[in-house]
Design a protein around this motif. Structure first.
Motif, mmCIF file in Angstrom:
data_model
loop_
_atom_site.group_PDB
_atom_site.id
_atom_site.type_symbol
_atom_site.label_atom_id
_atom_site.label_comp_id
_atom_site.label_asym_id
_atom_site.label_seq_id
_atom_site.Cartn_x
_atom_site.Cartn_y
_atom_site.Cartn_z
ATOM 1 N N ILE A 1 0.805 -1.026 0.062
ATOM 2 C CA ILE A 1 0.014 0.044 0.125
ATOM 3 C C ILE A 1 0.839 1.246 0.182
ATOM 4 O O ILE A 1 0.423 2.397 -0.516
ATOM 5 C CB ILE A 1 -1.056 -0.112 1.087
ATOM 6 N N ASP A 2 2.241 1.079 0.741
ATOM 7 C CA ASP A 2 2.947 2.388 0.565
ATOM 8 C C ASP A 2 3.434 2.687 -0.677
ATOM 9 O O ASP A 2 3.452 3.823 -1.232
ATOM 10 C CB ASP A 2 4.178 2.177 1.556
ATOM 11 N N ARG A 3 3.749 1.414 -1.477
ATOM 12 C CA ARG A 3 4.164 1.798 -2.988
ATOM 13 C C ARG A 3 2.856 2.318 -3.908
ATOM 14 O O ARG A 3 3.043 3.148 -4.736
ATOM 15 C CB ARG A 3 4.502 0.347 -3.501
ATOM 16 N N LEU A 4 1.587 1.743 -3.411
ATOM 17 C CA LEU A 4 0.452 2.334 -4.452
ATOM 18 C C LEU A 4 0.232 3.811 -4.178
ATOM 19 O O LEU A 4 -0.195 4.410 -4.897
ATOM 20 C CB LEU A 4 -0.822 1.388 -4.025
ATOM 21 N N LYS A 5 0.515 4.133 -2.821
ATOM 22 C CA LYS A 5 0.384 5.808 -2.376
ATOM 23 C C LYS A 5 1.028 6.369 -3.071
ATOM 24 O O LYS A 5 0.560 7.539 -3.682
ATOM 25 C CB LYS A 5 0.487 5.726 -0.964
ATOM 26 N N GLY A 6 2.464 6.068 -3.461
ATOM 27 C CA GLY A 6 3.333 6.702 -4.475
ATOM 28 C C GLY A 6 2.636 6.920 -5.712
ATOM 29 O O GLY A 6 3.280 7.887 -6.586
ATOM 30 N N PHE A 7 1.747 6.329 -6.260
ATOM 31 C CA PHE A 7 1.094 6.363 -7.606
ATOM 32 C C PHE A 7 -0.173 7.324 -7.789
ATOM 33 O O PHE A 7 -0.667 7.669 -8.614
ATOM 34 C CB PHE A 7 0.566 4.937 -8.016
ATOM 35 N N ALA A 8 -0.254 7.960 -6.564
ATOM 36 C CA ALA A 8 -1.288 9.138 -6.341
ATOM 37 C C ALA A 8 -2.618 8.692 -6.797
ATOM 38 O O ALA A 8 -3.319 9.331 -7.601
ATOM 39 C CB ALA A 8 -0.820 10.433 -7.392
ATOM 40 N N LEU A 9 -3.122 7.672 -6.168
ATOM 41 C CA LEU A 9 -4.615 7.073 -6.681
ATOM 42 C C LEU A 9 -5.516 7.454 -5.656
ATOM 43 O O LEU A 9 -4.857 7.738 -4.442
ATOM 44 C CB LEU A 9 -4.448 5.300 -6.432
ATOM 45 N N PRO A 10 -6.740 7.560 -5.931
ATOM 46 C CA PRO A 10 -7.591 8.054 -5.056
ATOM 47 C C PRO A 10 -7.809 6.998 -3.700
ATOM 48 O O PRO A 10 -7.412 6.115 -3.745
ATOM 49 C CB PRO A 10 -8.909 7.986 -5.795
ATOM 50 N N ALA A 11 -8.290 7.740 -2.656
ATOM 51 C CA ALA A 11 -8.601 7.085 -1.527
ATOM 52 C C ALA A 11 -9.352 6.012 -1.498
ATOM 53 O O ALA A 11 -9.034 4.807 -1.016
ATOM 54 C CB ALA A 11 -8.874 8.158 -0.410
ATOM 55 N N ASP A 12 -10.236 5.758 -2.194
ATOM 56 C CA ASP A 12 -11.145 4.856 -2.351
ATOM 57 C C ASP A 12 -10.668 3.600 -3.279
ATOM 58 O O ASP A 12 -10.646 2.394 -2.966
ATOM 59 C CB ASP A 12 -12.507 5.256 -3.189
ATOM 60 N N VAL A 13 -9.671 3.972 -4.212
ATOM 61 C CA VAL A 13 -9.119 3.025 -4.970
ATOM 62 C C VAL A 13 -7.901 2.308 -4.098
ATOM 63 O O VAL A 13 -7.740 1.141 -4.205
ATOM 64 C CB VAL A 13 -8.462 3.761 -6.127
ATOM 65 N N LEU A 14 -7.284 3.075 -3.352
ATOM 66 C CA LEU A 14 -6.008 2.630 -2.159
ATOM 67 C C LEU A 14 -6.975 1.593 -1.325
ATOM 68 O O LEU A 14 -6.316 0.328 -1.114
ATOM 69 C CB LEU A 14 -5.540 3.899 -1.576
ATOM 70 N N LYS A 15 -8.200 1.798 -0.795
ATOM 71 C CA LYS A 15 -8.683 1.122 0.164
ATOM 72 C C LYS A 15 -9.214 -0.181 -0.703
ATOM 73 O O LYS A 15 -9.093 -1.109 0.077
ATOM 74 C CB LYS A 15 -9.886 1.660 0.551
ATOM 75 N N LYS A 16 -9.712 -0.076 -1.820
ATOM 76 C CA LYS A 16 -9.937 -1.257 -2.613
ATOM 77 C C LYS A 16 -8.922 -2.491 -2.561
ATOM 78 O O LYS A 16 -8.970 -3.426 -2.680
ATOM 79 C CB LYS A 16 -10.416 -0.946 -3.998
ATOM 80 N N TRP A 17 -7.546 -1.943 -3.021
ATOM 81 C CA TRP A 17 -6.505 -2.801 -3.288
ATOM 82 C C TRP A 17 -5.775 -3.212 -2.104
ATOM 83 O O TRP A 17 -5.448 -4.170 -1.738
ATOM 84 C CB TRP A 17 -5.354 -1.835 -3.975
ATOM 85 N N TYR A 18 -6.111 -2.291 -0.831
ATOM 86 C CA TYR A 18 -5.712 -2.817 0.509
ATOM 87 C C TYR A 18 -6.522 -3.966 0.979
ATOM 88 O O TYR A 18 -6.030 -5.015 1.513
ATOM 89 C CB TYR A 18 -5.347 -1.614 1.132
ATOM 90 N N ALA A 19 -7.624 -3.888 0.600
ATOM 91 C CA ALA A 19 -8.566 -4.994 0.978
ATOM 92 C C ALA A 19 -8.366 -6.296 0.253
ATOM 93 O O ALA A 19 -8.468 -7.321 0.973
ATOM 94 C CB ALA A 19 -10.135 -4.305 0.650
ATOM 95 N N GLU A 20 -8.038 -5.874 -1.101
ATOM 96 C CA GLU A 20 -7.660 -7.049 -1.921
ATOM 97 C C GLU A 20 -6.527 -7.876 -1.220
ATOM 98 O O GLU A 20 -6.526 -8.926 -0.986
ATOM 99 C CB GLU A 20 -7.295 -6.711 -3.126
#
Length: 610
Positions: free
Chosen positions: A525-544
């Motif tokens: 998730i730290d790496r995904l945060k670096g991609f400037a994704l919206p919060a809801d998208v980050l939540k989706k991938w972290y849940a995954e």
């Protein structure tokens, strides 16, 4: 007349036994004065201590008919003989006093062993021929010299000796042939050709050397030297070939004009016209333009269209002469790459003179040469050539040099993008694709190349060509090398940057599945945060990612990431609630502490003091 009265004044000039012996031999010439010759020898011979002097005296006594005295001195000369030079004198005396050619050859053999430099060996061969006329032994002497030489002047000197003194032109020709095989530089071949003509009198052999020199000429100065040689041969065809080769190597208007006049003088009007075309393209000043018009009037006056064109250009030069003078002053004042390139662009825009622009860009490039290659420094040169000139050869050379030096992925990507976006698009795109293919082949051959190398190549490919299919092919190759969530995320990000959201999601899903524990999920998730994704998208991938956690401890670490990485207290509370009851003993205490510190909003008190 050779008498005592005429020769005795010369005695004051004699300083050795050999000198007196030479004077005595002169006295024995008709009309001979034998008494004076014997007087000289009787006075000087007994005082001689060196082989050369004793041998010379022995030869005189032989001429006087005193054989026993001659042999006595000859034996003393042999007893005293120590050096190669003395062996030569002894050899002559043995042959002239004893008539013993074998003994003379024996002395010459000893002299040969002690003689090593070219000039001394040639002198030895000349002496052999003068004294015993043994051409076979003289050739043997020259063959020793042949093994020690390497320069054109040395080969020429040796061949001349073979022809003139050993009287063996075949051997001289063989020496020249060996020299031709060894020598490669234009000056050496020209010098050799001149000596072949002089020594052998064989224009065909000389012509073959001239033609080799012509084929090997790589600069205008060498070709110009060939022109002078071609004049001496009197061969019109060879002169035309030489002038045309010089034309290929010339670069200045004056050079082209001189060569064109040369071709016109031997009747090659089409060749002259071609060179005047080049001269016209290369004109960089009013004087050169005037010379070009004069040359066209003199040699191509029947070409009305050309004559009219160059006269118009001359008028333009004359009309803009003041501007040219201004630019030439600015050129003198320019001291940096930036200044030269800015001036080159002004020349293109204001004077529409690409040749003057080229000259200024060359000056800018010269400032960089020898300073160590960096693409970022040479890139402005490349861009200036592309923008201001229509010189694809120069542009290709600059691109190829950049490719040779693009050892890191950043400079390589910059080169590929620069090449593909040039004004000369066809050349640039072809070069970019060629460099990309070469880099791919190099990676395939490199056992140490990894997933990120292939991914960076894909990134450079898409940036340069916008060819999504080709970039995708490379990314799929990189995917086969990916072994962890870091690499899969990186490839997914590249797909996303190409606009392929489906593939990006596929890679992100694979990356989430590759996370084997809670810490890996937090890294994910730290790496995904670096991609400037919206919060809801980050939540989706972290849940995954969390869905792949099976062990309570990993689930707890994943839940901590909700608070620590995403700062989502509400979701964290829900996650901790779902985990309650899954821990016992010390694990339960750790769970409780974690929950209170991350999900209990009042754990540190309802009101905090700051």
């Amino acid at each position: 007349m050779a008498t005592r009265d005429t020769l005795s004044p010369k005695e004051s000039q004699c300083s050795s036994g050999a000198d007196y012996a030479a004077l005595a031999l002169e006295a024995l010439q008709e009309p001979a004065d034998a008494a004076y010759a014997k007087e000289l020898m009787d006075r000087e011979a007994d005082g001689c201590q060196f082989t050369k002097d004793l041998a010379a005296c022995a030869i005189v006594y032989k001429a006087l008919g005193e054989q026993s005295r001659a042999e006595e001195l000859l034996q003393t000369a042999e007893d005293y003989c120590m050096s190669g030079e003395e062996q030569i004198a002894l050899a002559e005396a043995k042959f002239k006093v004893l008539g013993d050619k074998a003994a003379a050859v024996g002395a010459y053999e000893k002299a040969l062993k002690e003689t090593s430099n070219l000039d001394s060996l040639i002198e030895l061969a000349k002496n052999v021929m003068r004294v015993i006329a043994d051409s076979a032994f003289a050739k043997k002497v020259l063959e020793k010299a042949e093994a020690k030489i390497s320069r054109a002047v040395e080969f020429s000197k040796l061949a001349a000796a073979a022809a003139e003194h050993v009287l063996d032109k075949d051997y001289a020709a063989a020496i020249f042939s060996k020299a031709a095989d060894k020598l490669t530089s234009v000056p050496d071949l020209l010098a050799l050709a001149g000596e072949v003509t002089k020594t052998l009198g064989d224009p065909q052999k000389a012509k073959a050397l001239y033609e080799r020199a012509l084929a090997g000429a790589t600069d205008f100065s060498a070709a110009k030297t060939l022109i002078e040689s071609a004049k001496q041969t009197g061969d019109t065809v060879f002169m035309q070939a030489t002038l045309k080769k010089a034309g290929d190597l010339a670069s200045a208007t004056g050079e082209y004009i001189d060569l064109a006049e040369g071709l016109a003088s031997v009747g090659d009007k089409p060749g002259a016209a071609a060179l005047l075309d080049k001269a016209e393209e290369a004109v960089a000043g009013l004087d050169e333009m005037q010379k070009l018009v004069t040359a066209v009037e003199a040699h191509l006056a029947d070409d009305a269209e050309r004559l009219a064109r160059v006269k118009v250009k001359l008028e333009k030069r004359q009309a803009n002469h003041v501007r040219y003078m201004e630019f030439q002053q600015l050129e003198k004042e320019a001291a940096s790459v930036k200044q030269f390139l800015a001036l080159a662009e002004r020349v293109r825009l204001e004077l529409e003179d690409p040749f003057y622009s080229a000259k200024l860009i060359e000056a800018a490039e010269a400032l960089l040469d020898g300073t160590g290659y960096q693409f970022s420094r040479y890139k402005p040169i490349l861009v200036a050539v592309d923008k201001n000139l229509d010189d694809t050869e120069w542009l290709g050379r600059l691109l190829d040099r950049a490719a040779e030096n693009a050892t890191d992925s950043i400079s390589f990507r910059d080169l590929a993008v620069t090449a593909a976006t040039l004004k000369h698009r066809e050349l640039g795109v072809a070069k970019a694709r060629a460099y990309l293919a070469a880099r791919e082949a190099a990676l395939a051959a490199n056992a140490n190349a990894g997933v990120y190398d292939t991914a960076k190549l894909a990134e450079a490919s898409f940036a340069a060509t916008q060819d999504a299919a080709e970039a995708s092919r490379l990314l799929e190759a990189a995917r086969t090398q990916a072994t962890d969530h870091y690499a899969l995320l990186h490839i997914g990000r590249l797909y996303a940057s190409m606009g392929n959201a489906a593939k990006a999601d596929e890679l992100f899903t694979a990356a989430a599945a590759a996370c084997s524990n809670g810490d890996a999920c937090i890294q994910f998730i730290d790496r995904l945060k670096g991609f400037a994704l919206p919060a809801d998208v980050l939540k989706k991938w972290y849940a995954e990612c969390g869905g792949h956690m099976k062990v309570p401890a990993d689930k707890l670490r994943w839940a901590e990431g909700i608070a620590d990485a995403l700062n989502d207290k509400v979701w964290a509370t829900e996650a901790y609630s779902s985990l309650a009851g899954q821990f016992t003993g010390s694990d339960a205490a750790r769970f409780e502490l974690s929950r209170r510190s991350r999900a209990d909003l009042n754990y540190f008190g309802a009101a905090r003091r700051h």
